[in-house]
Design an enzyme around this catalytic site. Structure first.
Site, mmCIF file in Angstrom:
data_model
loop_
_atom_site.group_PDB
_atom_site.id
_atom_site.type_symbol
_atom_site.label_atom_id
_atom_site.label_comp_id
_atom_site.label_asym_id
_atom_site.label_seq_id
_atom_site.Cartn_x
_atom_site.Cartn_y
_atom_site.Cartn_z
ATOM 1 N N CYS A 37 0.828 -1.214 0.000
ATOM 2 C CA CYS A 37 0.000 0.000 0.000
ATOM 3 C C CYS A 37 0.858 1.257 0.000
ATOM 4 C CB CYS A 37 -0.942 -0.034 1.200
ATOM 5 S SG CYS A 37 -1.930 1.451 1.348
ATOM 6 N N CYS A 73 -1.639 1.828 -2.930
ATOM 7 C CA CYS A 73 -2.586 2.920 -2.661
ATOM 8 C C CYS A 73 -1.967 4.322 -2.635
ATOM 9 C CB CYS A 73 -3.257 2.731 -1.302
ATOM 10 S SG CYS A 73 -3.366 1.061 -0.680
ATOM 11 N N LYS A 96 -0.045 5.501 -5.916
ATOM 12 C CA LYS A 96 -1.093 5.543 -6.960
ATOM 13 C C LYS A 96 -1.967 6.791 -6.792
ATOM 14 C CE LYS A 96 -4.821 4.346 -6.016
ATOM 15 N NZ LYS A 96 -5.271 2.995 -5.829
ATOM 16 N N TYR A 104 -9.167 -3.257 -10.988
ATOM 17 C CA TYR A 104 -8.766 -2.049 -10.256
ATOM 18 C C TYR A 104 -7.528 -1.379 -10.874
ATOM 19 C CZ TYR A 104 -11.533 -2.953 -5.951
ATOM 20 O OH TYR A 104 -12.524 -3.130 -5.019
ATOM 21 N N GLU A 139 -7.294 2.092 -13.057
ATOM 22 C CA GLU A 139 -6.682 3.239 -12.367
ATOM 23 C C GLU A 139 -5.485 3.758 -13.165
ATOM 24 O OE1 GLU A 139 -5.859 1.945 -8.355
ATOM 25 O OE2 GLU A 139 -7.900 2.400 -7.680
ATOM 26 N N HIS A 144 -26.259 21.579 0.146
ATOM 27 C CA HIS A 144 -26.469 22.085 -1.200
ATOM 28 C C HIS A 144 -25.452 23.159 -1.550
ATOM 29 C CE1 HIS A 144 -28.811 22.770 -4.797
ATOM 30 N NE2 HIS A 144 -28.781 24.071 -4.548
ATOM 31 N N GLU A 152 -25.724 15.158 -2.024
ATOM 32 C CA GLU A 152 -27.118 15.378 -1.610
ATOM 33 C C GLU A 152 -28.083 14.553 -2.469
ATOM 34 O OE1 GLU A 152 -28.895 19.290 -2.322
ATOM 35 O OE2 GLU A 152 -27.369 19.669 -3.860
HETATM 36 P P1 NDP Z 1 -8.346 -7.378 -10.365
HETATM 37 O O1 NDP Z 1 -8.728 -8.699 -9.863
HETATM 38 O O2 NDP Z 1 -9.073 -6.162 -9.914
HETATM 39 O O3 NDP Z 1 -8.380 -7.384 -11.956
HETATM 40 C C1 NDP Z 1 -7.681 -8.331 -12.696
HETATM 41 C C2 NDP Z 1 -8.060 -8.178 -14.145
HETATM 42 O O4 NDP Z 1 -7.225 -9.000 -14.944
HETATM 43 C C3 NDP Z 1 -9.495 -8.598 -14.419
HETATM 44 O O5 NDP Z 1 -10.031 -7.723 -15.370
HETATM 45 C C4 NDP Z 1 -9.330 -9.996 -14.980
HETATM 46 O O6 NDP Z 1 -10.343 -10.363 -15.873
HETATM 47 C C5 NDP Z 1 -8.037 -9.864 -15.738
HETATM 48 N N1 NDP Z 1 -7.320 -11.131 -15.878
HETATM 49 C C6 NDP Z 1 -7.076 -12.054 -14.928
HETATM 50 N N2 NDP Z 1 -6.363 -13.069 -15.434
HETATM 51 C C7 NDP Z 1 -6.135 -12.789 -16.728
HETATM 52 C C8 NDP Z 1 -5.465 -13.453 -17.777
HETATM 53 N N3 NDP Z 1 -4.886 -14.623 -17.590
HETATM 54 N N4 NDP Z 1 -5.454 -12.870 -18.993
HETATM 55 C C9 NDP Z 1 -6.063 -11.663 -19.193
HETATM 56 N N5 NDP Z 1 -6.702 -10.989 -18.235
HETATM 57 C C10 NDP Z 1 -6.743 -11.543 -17.017
HETATM 58 O O7 NDP Z 1 -6.779 -7.285 -10.053
HETATM 59 P P2 NDP Z 1 -5.779 -6.068 -10.052
HETATM 60 O O8 NDP Z 1 -4.474 -6.647 -10.434
HETATM 61 O O9 NDP Z 1 -6.304 -4.916 -10.826
HETATM 62 O O10 NDP Z 1 -5.748 -5.650 -8.522
HETATM 63 C C11 NDP Z 1 -5.462 -6.644 -7.543
HETATM 64 C C12 NDP Z 1 -6.210 -6.363 -6.279
HETATM 65 O O11 NDP Z 1 -5.582 -5.283 -5.604
HETATM 66 C C13 NDP Z 1 -7.655 -5.914 -6.457
HETATM 67 O O12 NDP Z 1 -8.513 -6.998 -6.598
HETATM 68 C C14 NDP Z 1 -7.894 -5.137 -5.190
HETATM 69 O O13 NDP Z 1 -8.249 -6.022 -4.168
HETATM 70 C C15 NDP Z 1 -6.532 -4.535 -4.894
HETATM 71 N N6 NDP Z 1 -6.483 -3.127 -5.343
HETATM 72 C C16 NDP Z 1 -7.287 -2.215 -4.742
HETATM 73 C C17 NDP Z 1 -7.279 -0.904 -5.133
HETATM 74 C C18 NDP Z 1 -8.180 0.058 -4.472
HETATM 75 O O14 NDP Z 1 -8.676 -0.230 -3.383
HETATM 76 N N7 NDP Z 1 -8.460 1.192 -5.093
HETATM 77 C C19 NDP Z 1 -6.398 -0.432 -6.199
HETATM 78 C C20 NDP Z 1 -5.609 -1.472 -6.787
HETATM 79 C C21 NDP Z 1 -5.642 -2.770 -6.361
HETATM 80 P P3 NDP Z 1 -11.779 -10.925 -15.384
HETATM 81 O O15 NDP Z 1 -12.494 -9.737 -14.827
HETATM 82 O O16 NDP Z 1 -12.380 -11.420 -16.646
HETATM 83 O O17 NDP Z 1 -11.476 -12.004 -14.386
#
Ligand code: NDP
Length: 451
Positions: free
Chosen positions: A43, A48, A51, A178, A182, A435, A440
């Protein structure tokens, strides 16, 4: 008096580990912590915090563009300097690392810098030193998952993103969750031409369908969005990366970034040698008290892969330390965990999606509002917000709230409190709005949309 060197030894000084160690030490436990990489974990160092700093930088571009409508004349075209942002980010992260270390020292937690592994019952080895502890906590977090695509070594992950010293002119981001969304907003705001390739047909899987549709549409205004798109291979072409897509097309980019999920970082911890059970996805399996299959060994945070968010790891670490060392009882509830995606537009949510709500309640009322924020009445920017509220008609309780738009995360934190205490729609209606705000809208939604 315990014969162990420590009452509590924590492996990993990220969010969950640091909170657990400090809580335990404050309750009088002799506590040690080992960290191999950086204090504050994902983080603080590669997640976090940096980012969010980059999203501020990206958003500044829009603010500068919008300023003309508010009477500001910028004398020369603004120039963005990537390396300066990185330097300032690095300085701040270094400062935070120091703060995390000082917090541990000030709490009387002994710091061991180096890689730790479980070497036996009540035993941990850090480097060549063996340490004994009554309770051991594994809080090592997660790491990027990169699928085995030929040439994947030419792609970067989100850790590498934060090390970039210069700005790519073009980037391909793979993923639709995510991090992908982002970083698409960040790169684009800073002036990089972004292509986002996602294997499905709507981004942000798991979020409410209306939010997904709204966001997938909105992101098209600043990225080349390739949906239902898979990558066959990545080759280098001079300084560039040439990507072959599954549909046979080829494109070159300055950089390729994979954001295809994260997995628990359980390698080389000695877990398999001591029968610490892992799930199919490699997460450490724990019981309701965060204890693993090895007595006296516990795990919290991303490594248990329940809800991989910093505030959840904090809650888990604190709850465990309190239970072990006699603090006030704390239950970690995984219901109503609010979450935000710091994408452009920002997304925030708490409670059920419409599909979830309909699957567990007989009659759901849906309130929905899409509007242009006041700020953009002057700028003319085609920027909209979407707010949505789901109400269980039988009890009148609000069971889900979702927003896409400016300040969504700030707004939804307060809404999460209301939902935590079981607020009804009637109570939202009784609440006086502030407001003029976007928030709101949540207390002035009068008419449900038709089913
Ligand atoms: P996510 O799980 O959010 O997203 C992963 C993405 O990669 C999905 O779109 C998934 O597709 C795709 N994917 C997975 N495997 C493959 C593959 N083999 N080939 C192609 N595409 C693939 O993971 P992130 O890496 O973005 O983030 C990890 C975690 O970190 C998040 O789940 C969250 O918990 C945390 N995080 C939180 C944030 C916040 O609070 N703002 C910011 C960043 C991270 P599909 O949807 O089809 O499975």
């Amino acid at each position: 008096m315990s014969t162990y060197e420590y009452d509590f030894f924590v492996i990993g000084a990220g969010s969950g580990g640091v909170r657990a160690a400090r809580t335990a030490a404050a309750l009088g436990a002799r506590t040690g912590i080992a960290e191999a990489r950086f204090f504050g974990g994902t983080c603080v160092n590669v997640g976090c915090i940096p980012k969010k700093l980059y999203t501020y930088a990206a958003h500044t571009r829009h603010d500068i563009a919008d300023s003309a409508a508010y009477g500001w004349h910028t004398q020369t075209p603004p120039v963005f300097e990537w390396s300066l942002l990185k330097q300032n980010k690095d300085k701040e992260i270094k400062r935070l690392n120091g703060i995390y270390k000082n917090l541990l020292s000030a709490a009387n937690v002994d710091i061991h810098e180096g890689h730790a592994r479980i070497s036996g019952a009540n035993r941990v080895t850090v480097g060549d030193r063996e340490i004994t502890a009554k309770h051991i906590l594994v809080a090592v977090g997660g790491q990027s998952f990169m699928p085995p695509v030929p040439g994947i070594e030419h792609a970067m992950d989100s850790d590498d993103f934060f090390e970039l010293t210069s700005q790519p002119a073009t980037v391909l981001i793979v993923g639709g969750g995510y991090i992908a969304t982002e970083l698409a907003g960040v790169f684009s705001g800073l002036g990089t031409e972004v292509t986002l390739a996602y294997r499905g047909d709507s981004l942000l899987n798991g979020f409410d369908e209306d939010i997904r549709t709204f966001f997938t549409d909105a992101i098209k205004s600043y990225t080349h969005l390739k949906l239902n798109s898979d990558i066959e291979r990545i080759d280098t072409l001079g300084d560039q990366k040439q990507v072959l897509f599954a549909d046979g097309s080829k494109q070159t980019f300055d950089a390729v970034l994979y954001a295809t999920g994260r997995v628990p970082a359980t390698a080389n911890l000695g877990l398999a040698d001591h029968d610490v059970r892992l799930s199919d996805v490699g997460a450490i399996i724990v019981d309701g008290n965060f204890e693993t299959s090895m007595p006296g060994v516990y795990a919290v945070g991303d490594v248990i892969d329940r809800v991989t968010l910093t505030p959840v790891a904090l809650a888990e670490g604190q709850a465990l330390a309190r239970r072990l060392f006699g603090g006030p009882e704390q239950r970690v509830s995984y219901d109503l965990v609010p979450a935000a995606v710091f994408s452009d537009p920002q997304i925030a949510t708490v409670g059920m999606t419409e599909a979830e709500a309909r699957s567990c309640h007989q009659h759901i009322e849906v309130y929905r509002s899409r509007f242009r924020p006041l700020k953009h009445t002057l700028t003319g920017r085609e920027s909209f917000s979407l707010m949505k509220m789901l109400v269980d008609k039988e009890t009148d309780r609000v069971v889900g709230m979702h927003m896409a738009g400016d300040d969504a995360a700030e707004i939804m934190q307060g809404m999460a409190v209301a939902m935590q205490v079981g607020a009804t729609k009637a109570q939202f209606d009784l609440t006086i709005g502030i407001h003029p705000t976007a928030a709101e809208e949540f207390v002035t939604m009068r008419t449900p949309v038709d089913d």
